[in-house]
Design an enzyme around this catalytic site. Structure first.
Site, short mmCIF file in Angstrom:
data_model
loop_
_atom_site.label_atom_id
_atom_site.label_comp_id
_atom_site.label_asym_id
_atom_site.label_seq_id
_atom_site.Cartn_x
_atom_site.Cartn_y
_atom_site.Cartn_z
N CYS A 228 34.56 36.65 37.89
CA CYS A 228 33.11 36.64 37.63
C CYS A 228 32.75 35.55 36.63
O CYS A 228 31.63 35.50 36.14
CB CYS A 228 32.65 38.01 37.12
SG CYS A 228 33.49 38.53 35.61
N GLN B 155 30.89 47.39 41.66
CA GLN B 155 30.20 46.17 42.05
C GLN B 155 28.73 46.49 42.36
O GLN B 155 28.43 47.53 42.94
CB GLN B 155 30.87 45.53 43.27
CG GLN B 155 32.31 45.12 43.03
CD GLN B 155 32.45 43.94 42.07
OE1 GLN B 155 31.48 43.32 41.67
NE2 GLN B 155 33.68 43.62 41.71
N CYS C 107 16.47 37.28 36.14
CA CYS C 107 16.78 36.24 37.14
C CYS C 107 16.61 34.86 36.52
O CYS C 107 15.79 34.67 35.63
CB CYS C 107 15.84 36.35 38.35
SG CYS C 107 16.05 37.85 39.32
N CYS D 86 10.87 45.37 40.27
CA CYS D 86 12.00 44.43 40.28
C CYS D 86 12.47 44.29 41.72
O CYS D 86 12.97 45.27 42.30
CB CYS D 86 13.13 44.92 39.39
SG CYS D 86 14.60 43.88 39.47
N ASN E 102 38.90 49.79 43.61
CA ASN E 102 38.08 49.11 44.62
C ASN E 102 38.92 48.28 45.60
O ASN E 102 38.67 48.28 46.80
CB ASN E 102 37.05 48.22 43.91
CG ASN E 102 36.04 47.59 44.85
OD1 ASN E 102 35.40 48.28 45.64
ND2 ASN E 102 35.90 46.28 44.78
N PHE F 123 43.73 44.90 36.54
CA PHE F 123 42.30 45.13 36.24
C PHE F 123 41.68 45.87 37.44
O PHE F 123 40.64 45.46 37.97
CB PHE F 123 41.56 43.81 35.98
CG PHE F 123 42.24 42.90 35.00
CD1 PHE F 123 42.02 43.02 33.64
CD2 PHE F 123 43.11 41.90 35.44
CE1 PHE F 123 42.65 42.15 32.74
CE2 PHE F 123 43.73 41.03 34.56
CZ PHE F 123 43.51 41.16 33.20
N ASP G 68 41.46 41.01 39.23
CA ASP G 68 39.99 41.02 39.17
C ASP G 68 39.57 41.29 37.73
O ASP G 68 39.06 42.36 37.40
CB ASP G 68 39.44 42.10 40.12
CG ASP G 68 37.91 42.10 40.17
OD1 ASP G 68 37.30 41.13 39.68
OD2 ASP G 68 37.34 43.07 40.69
N CYS H 98 8.92 36.57 42.71
CA CYS H 98 8.56 37.65 41.78
C CYS H 98 7.50 37.17 40.81
O CYS H 98 7.64 36.10 40.20
CB CYS H 98 9.80 38.11 41.02
SG CYS H 98 9.45 39.35 39.75
N CYS I 25 10.63 37.63 32.61
CA CYS I 25 11.76 38.56 32.66
C CYS I 25 13.06 37.76 32.70
O CYS I 25 13.19 36.78 33.44
CB CYS I 25 11.64 39.44 33.90
SG CYS I 25 13.07 40.52 34.16
#
Length: 444
Positions: free
Chosen positions: A401, A277, A89, A168, A311, A306, A375, A80, A86
């Site tokens: 996460c 997600q 990332c 992006c 999901n 959670f 989760d 990129c 930016c």
């Protein structure tokens, strides 16, 4: 007595050479100068770099690379043109397979250092597309008067300002290729200075953009937005206050995005600001891994903590006898119930409860569960773990996460509650970033 305002010490302007020894959890290189840790963006272990200071504190400093003297084998050129400016990332300078290896190594290190738990058997990492995967995002919007231009996108790395980007490549192409066009449309609006952000929600088919508006758009504004939406196949909505105020433009139909789990015959409906997600390919693989691991049957009673909009809950209910989903956000619980009904799944119950508080008196918490799915958010699940003594699950699958809080909670489960960490692995939910998504199995 007059107080003098303390002035921040001026940073050295000249470049400094440093040897990079290791990586932080967010992908920055770490070296030391006179015993002080220096965290350097886009530097990799084994490299000699020249850097300039961007911040300096008492016990650490930060910097950015200005010259490379040798390249680590895993280094690649970023794809990129906006990389480094930016802040979206942080890993594009690392080859794709090396990114996932680094994340797997970080997970193992956190288990040992934070959780005081031996490294388990490792699952093969779950991997998918490295570009164009992102389907949920909150993009900033800023009208720059001097340039008579509207910026759309993400903040600069380590700065509050919006980065000046025109595309992006980690975002799904339906939006990622249209940032300049979005800015050119917004600059025509009378309320161009009153739009701080856009909520992006891309389903399997529909793409919804919810514009946060601090003033109502005029009829002419709505006509411009409507024409843009029709021309690009986007459903444009307005959000005047909280997420529950998102509505279509006048006269436009409400578009409810969906995502599906084809392996299990399930389709989820969701609203733009709801948590889902971001990476559908990895989400499907992740759900399949959970189901393969738990090997559910009609004798299983499963607790899904959670649970969000279901999901994991709904696919587990396809195979288990009974599943109970718990979520702190009441609108998500309502949506989960609606999704269960929409999919014709009737062996599932959903309840709203704040899992960071004492929930031991809740009626659903009085039951026994032989399998538990977790989760949680980045904060982890430490507050609810003491109740596992009551529930006595044989198996626990924990999707995380944040490897640090997973490691902390693993320490509680193993060292205090008598579970064994059997298996763990990482999932490439966020390629090109330092985010580490992982999954772990604990058994009695």
């Amino acid at each position: 007595m007059k107080r003098t305002r303390s002035r921040k010490k001026k940073l050295p302007e000249e470049a400094v050479r440093i040897h990079i020894e290791s990586l932080t959890h967010d992908g920055r290189g770490v070296g030391h100068i006179d015993g002080k840790a220096i965290f350097i963006d886009e530097a990799l272990p084994g490299e000699e770099v020249d850097f300039i200071y961007t911040d300096s504190r008492k016990d650490y400093a930060e910097g950015r690379v200005v010259a490379l003297h040798n390249r680590a084998p895993e280094r690649v050129d970023a794809a990129c043109p906006h990389y480094g400016v930016c802040g979206g990332c942080s890993f594009q300078h690392v080859e794709a397979s090396a990114q996932i290896s680094i994340k797997q190594g970080l997970l193992e290190e956190q288990f040992k250092r934070i959780g005081k738990v031996d490294s388990p058997e490792l699952w093969q990492p779950l991997t998918g597309p490295h570009w164009g995967y992102r389907r949920k995002a909150r993009m900033g919007v800023k009208y720059v008067q001097k340039k008579d231009r509207v910026l759309v996108g993400f903040r600069e790395k380590r700065h509050p300002y919006l980065a000046e980007i025109d595309s992006c490549i980690v975002m799904h192409e339906s939006v990622g290729t249209r940032l300049t066009a979005l800015g050119e449309m917004i600059v025509q609006l009378s309320i161009r200075e009153k739009i701080p952000q856009i909520e992006v929600a891309i389903g399997d088919e529909a793409c919804v953009l919810a514009f946060r508006v601090l003033e109502p758009p005029t009829t002419a504004d709505q006509a411009i937005m409507r024409a843009f939406g029709h021309a690009h196949g986007l459903s444009i909505c307005l959000q005047s206050k909280g997420p529950d105020t998102i509505v279509p433009l006048d006269g436009e139909p409400e578009v409810i995005p969906t995502y599906s789990l084809p392996d299990h015959g399930i389709t989820f409906k969701f609203r733009p600001a709801m948590f889902t997600q971001v990476n559908y390919d990895i989400n499907r693989q992740m759900i399949n891994r959970v189901l393969e691991t738990l090997q559910l049957n009609a004798n299983d009673t499963v607790l899904d903590l959670f649970c969000g909009l279901g999901n994991f809950t709904l696919p587990m209910a396809k195979y288990a006898g009974r599943v109970i989903g718990i979520e702190g956000d009441q609108p998500l619980v309502n949506h989960a119930k609606a999704n269960a009904q929409f999919n014709g799944i009737d062996n599932v119950e959903f309840y709203a409860a704040d899992l960071s508080k004492d929930i031991s008196g809740e009626p659903w918490a009085q039951h026994k569960f032989n399998k538990i799915m977790l989760d949680p958010s980045r904060a982890g699940a430490a507050e609810v773990l003491p109740l596992f003594k009551r529930w006595q699950p044989e198996q626990i699958v924990y999707v995380s996460c944040n490897p640090s809080t997973l490691a902390r909670d693993a320490g509680i489960l193993v060292n205090e509650l008598g579970y064994t960490l059997v298996k763990a692995g990482v999932m490439d939910m966020f390629p090109q970033t330092g985010h580490v998504e992982s999954i772990a199995l604990f058994c009695k």
